[in-house]
Design an enzyme around this catalytic site. Structure first.
Site, PDB file in Angstrom:
ATOM      1  N   SER A 182       0.831  -1.210   0.000  1.00 26.56           N
ATOM      2  CA  SER A 182       0.000   0.000   0.000  1.00 26.56           C
ATOM      3  C   SER A 182       0.861   1.253   0.000  1.00 26.56           C
ATOM      4  CB  SER A 182      -0.923   0.013   1.225  1.00 26.56           C
ATOM      5  OG  SER A 182      -0.176  -0.158   2.426  1.00 26.56           O
TER       6      SER A 182
ATOM      7  N   ASP B  19       4.901  -7.310   2.794  1.00 21.99           N
ATOM      8  CA  ASP B  19       4.124  -7.728   1.633  1.00 21.99           C
ATOM      9  C   ASP B  19       5.038  -8.209   0.518  1.00 21.99           C
ATOM     10  OD1 ASP B  19       1.371  -7.723   1.874  1.00 21.99           O
ATOM     11  OD2 ASP B  19       1.172  -5.579   1.489  1.00 21.99           O
TER      12      ASP B  19
ATOM     13  N   LYS C 151       3.773 -11.726   3.495  1.00 21.56           N
ATOM     14  CA  LYS C 151       2.342 -11.867   3.205  1.00 21.56           C
ATOM     15  C   LYS C 151       2.135 -11.956   1.704  1.00 21.56           C
ATOM     16  CE  LYS C 151      -0.660  -8.370   3.628  1.00 21.56           C
ATOM     17  NZ  LYS C 151      -1.270  -8.303   2.265  1.00 21.56           N
TER      18      LYS C 151
ATOM     19  N   GLU D  81      -1.079 -12.629  -1.418  1.00 20.44           N
ATOM     20  CA  GLU D  81      -2.506 -12.619  -1.710  1.00 20.44           C
ATOM     21  C   GLU D  81      -2.894 -13.861  -2.507  1.00 20.44           C
ATOM     22  OE1 GLU D  81      -3.617  -8.958  -3.606  1.00 20.44           O
ATOM     23  OE2 GLU D  81      -2.619  -7.713  -2.106  1.00 20.44           O
TER      24      GLU D  81
ATOM     25  N   GLU E 199      -9.785  -8.968   3.886  1.00 21.85           N
ATOM     26  CA  GLU E 199     -10.001  -7.589   3.441  1.00 21.85           C
ATOM     27  C   GLU E 199     -11.283  -7.474   2.624  1.00 21.85           C
ATOM     28  OE1 GLU E 199      -7.937  -3.807   1.118  1.00 21.85           O
ATOM     29  OE2 GLU E 199      -6.764  -5.626   1.454  1.00 21.85           O
TER      30      GLU E 199
END
Length: 270
Positions: free
Chosen positions: A51, A89, A118, A120, A187
């Site tokens: 982010s 991330d 992390k 996704e 999320e």
């Protein structure tokens, strides 16, 4: 006799997993040593999120974040925060296959003091998670609204609004847990399915825009402190008007300089 300071107690995955159903996990993003140091005594988890590509580099999405960028900012955060569990991330494209993922995850561990990485994705990432954990890498999962899939999804869309999505989300969560993820970020998921997932799996869930029933919550620091105001998601609560406060301070500084009030005698050397 020299005095020795007590060793700093670093938050571990075991500490976080012990909090499930007992105490909420407090998480926040950070991208530099200054804010990491400020957040250090107040949170359990710091996420060096991709982010930063949006909130730090003013890009439209997270996709152009690079491994080098994440390493650089993770090093900075680790220099400032000594006690929280620090998650980095894995940026878009950095775990497209097992070989690439292993190479980049091992770089994170070798070059920073990060606690975990992390990534996704749902059950399709289960095999990759097993490969990484077999090499000693702690993996945090991330399902629901996945920013790295924003172009494929055609925008930032809430998940879990129908039975098919709810079934997939639960399958993803169970599959990732079985594969070995230590924590799971939920999320942009509707509250009922986020609650169900949290109840069904044994590992902690950390929510962002997924209701209050998750085992913990995370927000982007610049959102919650009122610095990033071009767009505010529904789930963000502003705890400070940071941009306004900083701008007022800079205006006061500029006014003092223009009027000759800064520096004064006490702020000058003679």
């Amino acid at each position: 006799m020299s005095m020795q300071t007590a060793p700093i107690k670093k938050t571990t995955l075991n500490h976080l997993q012990a909090k499930k159903n007992q105490e909420k996990i407090i998480a926040i993003t950070a991208y530099d040593a200054l804010f990491a140091q400020i957040f250090d005594p107040l949170v359990d988890v710091i996420l060096v999120g991709d982010s930063l590509n949006m909130s730090f580099f003013n890009q439209n999405d997270t996709l152009s974040a690079s491994v080098e960028m994440m390493l650089y900012h993770t090093k900075a955060v680790c220099a400032g925060a000594k006690t929280p569990f620090i998650i980095t991330d894995m940026p878009f494209g950095s775990y497209k296959d097992e070989k690439t993922a292993l190479k980049n995850a091992i770089r994170v561990y070798k070059e920073t003091q990060a606690s975990a990485i992390k990534l996704e994705g749902g059950k399709e990432k289960a095999k990759l998670v097993k490969t990484l954990t077999n090499e000693g890498v702690i993996v945090v999962g991330h399902i629901g609204l996945m920013p790295q899939f924003v172009r494929l999804d055609g925008g930032y869309k809430i998940k879990g609004k129908n039975e098919e999505q709810q079934k997939k989300l639960l399958e993803d969560a169970l599959s990732l847990e079985e594969a070995g993820v230590g924590l799971l970020v939920l999320e942009g998921i509707t509250t009922p399915i986020a609650q169900t997932i949290t109840q069904k799996i044994k590992i902690p869930t950390i929510g962002i825009g997924s209701g209050k029933d998750c085992d913990g919550q995370i927000l982007v620091w610049s959102d919650m402190l009122g610095f990033f105001d071009s767009f505010k998601p529904k789930f963000v609560r502003e705890y400070l008007k940071g941009k306004e406060l900083v701008q007022n301070a800079i205006k006061q500084y500029a006014d003092d300089v223009k009027k000759g009030n800064f520096p004064n005698e006490l702020e000058s050397y003679h």
